[in-house]
Design a protein around this motif. Structure first.
Motif, PDB file in Angstrom:
ATOM      1  N   GLN A 145      28.673 -50.668  27.060  1.00  0.00           N
ATOM      2  CA  GLN A 145      30.078 -51.466  26.917  1.00  0.00           C
ATOM      3  C   GLN A 145      30.859 -50.377  25.970  1.00  0.00           C
ATOM      4  O   GLN A 145      32.004 -50.311  26.083  1.00  0.00           O
ATOM      5  CB  GLN A 145      29.924 -52.802  26.347  1.00  0.00           C
ATOM      6  N   PRO A 179      17.108 -54.331  26.008  1.00  0.00           N
ATOM      7  CA  PRO A 179      18.116 -54.730  27.095  1.00  0.00           C
ATOM      8  C   PRO A 179      19.400 -54.918  26.370  1.00  0.00           C
ATOM      9  O   PRO A 179      20.587 -54.430  27.019  1.00  0.00           O
ATOM     10  CB  PRO A 179      17.658 -55.812  27.905  1.00  0.00           C
ATOM     11  N   GLU A 180      19.615 -55.889  25.410  1.00  0.00           N
ATOM     12  CA  GLU A 180      20.743 -56.306  24.706  1.00  0.00           C
ATOM     13  C   GLU A 180      21.584 -55.260  24.082  1.00  0.00           C
ATOM     14  O   GLU A 180      22.756 -55.062  24.403  1.00  0.00           O
ATOM     15  CB  GLU A 180      20.498 -57.639  23.988  1.00  0.00           C
ATOM     16  N   MET A 211      21.823 -52.418  34.697  1.00  0.00           N
ATOM     17  CA  MET A 211      20.596 -53.268  33.991  1.00  0.00           C
ATOM     18  C   MET A 211      19.680 -53.700  35.069  1.00  0.00           C
ATOM     19  O   MET A 211      18.587 -53.882  34.967  1.00  0.00           O
ATOM     20  CB  MET A 211      21.193 -54.346  33.214  1.00  0.00           C
ATOM     21  N   VAL A 232      27.843 -52.010  34.211  1.00  0.00           N
ATOM     22  CA  VAL A 232      26.560 -52.393  33.369  1.00  0.00           C
ATOM     23  C   VAL A 232      25.531 -53.253  33.954  1.00  0.00           C
ATOM     24  O   VAL A 232      24.421 -52.989  33.932  1.00  0.00           O
ATOM     25  CB  VAL A 232      27.357 -53.321  32.031  1.00  0.00           C
ATOM     26  N   SER A 233      26.102 -54.138  34.746  1.00  0.00           N
ATOM     27  CA  SER A 233      25.256 -55.068  35.656  1.00  0.00           C
ATOM     28  C   SER A 233      24.488 -54.170  36.549  1.00  0.00           C
ATOM     29  O   SER A 233      23.136 -54.352  36.740  1.00  0.00           O
ATOM     30  CB  SER A 233      26.108 -56.011  36.438  1.00  0.00           C
ATOM     31  N   LYS A 277      22.862 -52.908  26.709  1.00  0.00           N
ATOM     32  CA  LYS A 277      24.181 -53.186  27.146  1.00  0.00           C
ATOM     33  C   LYS A 277      25.403 -53.044  26.250  1.00  0.00           C
ATOM     34  O   LYS A 277      26.373 -52.738  26.807  1.00  0.00           O
ATOM     35  CB  LYS A 277      23.909 -54.798  27.420  1.00  0.00           C
ATOM     36  N   GLN A 278      25.300 -53.203  25.033  1.00  0.00           N
ATOM     37  CA  GLN A 278      26.213 -53.097  24.138  1.00  0.00           C
ATOM     38  C   GLN A 278      26.617 -51.707  24.110  1.00  0.00           C
ATOM     39  O   GLN A 278      27.502 -51.307  23.878  1.00  0.00           O
ATOM     40  CB  GLN A 278      25.652 -53.247  22.705  1.00  0.00           C
TER      41      GLN A 278
END
Length: 516
Positions: free
Chosen positions: A412, A404-405, A425, A421-422, A408-409
């Motif tokens: 971005q 997940p991280e 996710m 992004v939210s 997300k990166q």
């Protein structure tokens, strides 16, 4: 094929009576013979329906007018039952005029019944498949139950041993203040007109948990409009147990060589267009690929392209996924050989080694070697469910297989807004990977609501090209080669005409890819 016993088209009187009911818990299995062709057709069409239910559940508020209208339209298109009183209407109309074209309501309910049990066989095999199947069936059931008339809802409850009694007028009057304060959906003016049911609290835990009902002496007092929650809990429990029992019988089912391949493919089935049919062969130049990857490639292919440019190599899972995608967007065999040779020879593979170890597999991919099969680009379901990536691999679905991280990166880095992004996710957290990709499409193309349901990487590319280029065919332009993702948009391309099919046939190609 035969489910159990030998029966005529509508089975026994018991089964005919079952189809007279507008809704059922699917407690009684089908008791008739059907052909393998009908077996496959019913399964694919119910799968299309459930995928629509999934997409609508994320795109719209469930049970909103727009949600119901779109779901009813899909039920009509696929010839599934959607009118609770349709059998009575059909019987009245048939006595007045000749029968209409298309299946009758009883035939639609028969199809609904049989197709549900077929997908039980396909989707009982793993926990993930069971969870997905249960959620879509529950949502479909909720829509159908809410479409019933009040008297039909009571009849359904009684026929399925959910005999919750309505409280008396006197008891309702005595509890009026408590019912109003605890059942916020019911105003004080309407309490006298609203039916309330006295239900053991353990049967209404969802409503108790959210404090939506009045509790007294171990009973929950549920307004009529919330009784659907009780019914859905019961349906979910029954279906979950039924899938567990079905899973135990799979060895016997898999012994039938006719059914095993069909059931195995159904759980991974792609039911959209076949992008192996190339309408735009040769209309994309190799120099355009870098630019296209930044504007019109889905995230999975964008990741593969970047890895190839950086490492000058992809392992066989990545070559298959990316190579078939490039073939689907219009690269010819000659272009594909040139593309892969040019990139691999920039790394540790010389031209001679490429010709010996890799060229054959690329020709095989285009149906020029071996069995000469025109292999199909991977669908989203195939990317998500098969051959997960390991260390050093770049294939797979980023929404499914990335940490997940890290995902997300990456989002971005590709300039997706924090709110976007939210949203993505949240969809990933709910395991709606294709819908997460569709949301990525909307955010990167600045559209609020796409008019399509995303199910294939090549579909993503074509829809992007249509949006950016106004629906025109791709115009081949000699762009300057570049590694960065630019914002200039190429001309669009129209979607390839294609036939529907149940599953893809790329598995045999694995043996022709060699890791070096």
């Amino acid at each position: 094929m035969q489910f159990t016993g030998r029966r005529n088209k509508f089975g026994t009187n018991l089964q005919t009576e079952l189809y007279l009911q507008p809704l059922q818990f699917y407690g009684q299995p089908p008791l008739e013979n059907i052909s393998l062709s009908e077996f496959e057709t019913f399964a694919v069409e119910r799968l299309k329906l459930l995928k629509t239910v999934e997409n609508l559940g994320v795109s719209y508020v469930k049970q909103s007018e727009q949600y119901k209208q779109k779901l009813e339209k899909e039920l009509k298109n696929l010839n599934f039952s959607y009118r609770p009183d349709a059998v009575d209407k059909d019987n009245k109309e048939s006595s007045k005029k000749p029968p209409q074209n298309g299946p009758s309501e009883l035939e639609k309910r028969r199809k609904d019944h049989i197709s549900h049990f077929i997908l039980r066989l396909a989707y009982c095999q793993t926990e993930d498949l069971r969870r997905w199947f249960i959620q879509q069936e529950v949502d479909l059931f909720r829509y159908r139950f809410n479409e019933l008339q009040p008297i039909q809802k009571l009849e359904f409850l009684h026929k399925n041993n959910l005999q919750y009694d309505a409280i008396s007028v006197e008891e309702k009057k005595n509890l009026k203040d408590n019912l109003v304060s605890s059942s916020y959906a019911v105003s004080g003016i309407k309490v006298e007109l609203e039916e309330f049911y006295k239900v053991p609290f353990q049967d209404a835990l969802d409503l108790v948990r959210t404090r939506k009902v009045y509790l007294k002496d171990g009973f929950a007092y549920i307004p009529h409009q919330d009784i659907v929650t009780i019914v859905l809990n019961d349906f979910r429990t029954r279906l979950s147990k039924a899938l567990a029992l079905t899973a135990r019988s799979l060895p016997a089912v898999h012994s039938d060589e006719r059914l095993q391949p069909l059931l195995n493919h159904l759980s991974h089935a792609y039911v959209g267009q076949d992008y192996s049919i190339q309408k735009n062969v040769g209309k994309i130049s190799l120099e355009q690929i870098d630019s296209l990857s930044g504007k019109s490639f889905p995230l999975c292919m964008r990741k593969l392209h970047q890895a190839l440019r950086e490492n000058h190599h992809l392992r066989h899972g990545g070559r298959m996924q990316y190579g078939l995608f490039l073939k689907g967007i219009g690269l010819s065999l000659e272009q594909a050989l040139q593309f892969w040779r040019m990139e691999f020879t920039r790394g540790k593979v010389d031209a001679d080694k490429f010709d010996k170890a890799y060229a054959y597999s690329i020709r095989h991919m285009f149906g020029k070697e071996g069995k000469r099969t025109d292999y199909t680009p991977y669908s989203c379901m195939k990317v998500i469910l098969s051959n997960p990536p390991s260390q050093g691999d770049y294939h797979g679905c980023p929404f499914r297989h990335s940490e997940p991280e890290l995902l997300k990166q990456k989002l971005q880095f590709y300039k997706v807004s924090p709110s976007g992004v939210s949203q993505i996710m949240e969809l990933v957290k709910g395991m709606h990977y294709q819908l997460a990709c569709q949301k990525y499409f909307e955010l990167t193309h600045n559209v609020e609501d796409t008019s399509f349901s995303l199910s294939h990487p090549n579909q993503y590319f074509l829809e992007s090209q249509k949006l950016l280029g106004g629906g025109k065919d791709i115009k081949r332009e000699a762009d300057t080669p570049q590694r960065s993702q630019e914002n200039s948009a190429p001309r669009g391309s129209s979607a390839a005409d294609a036939s529907e099919h149940l599953a893809e046939t790329t598995e045999d190609l694995d043996a022709f890819f060699v890791d070096v």
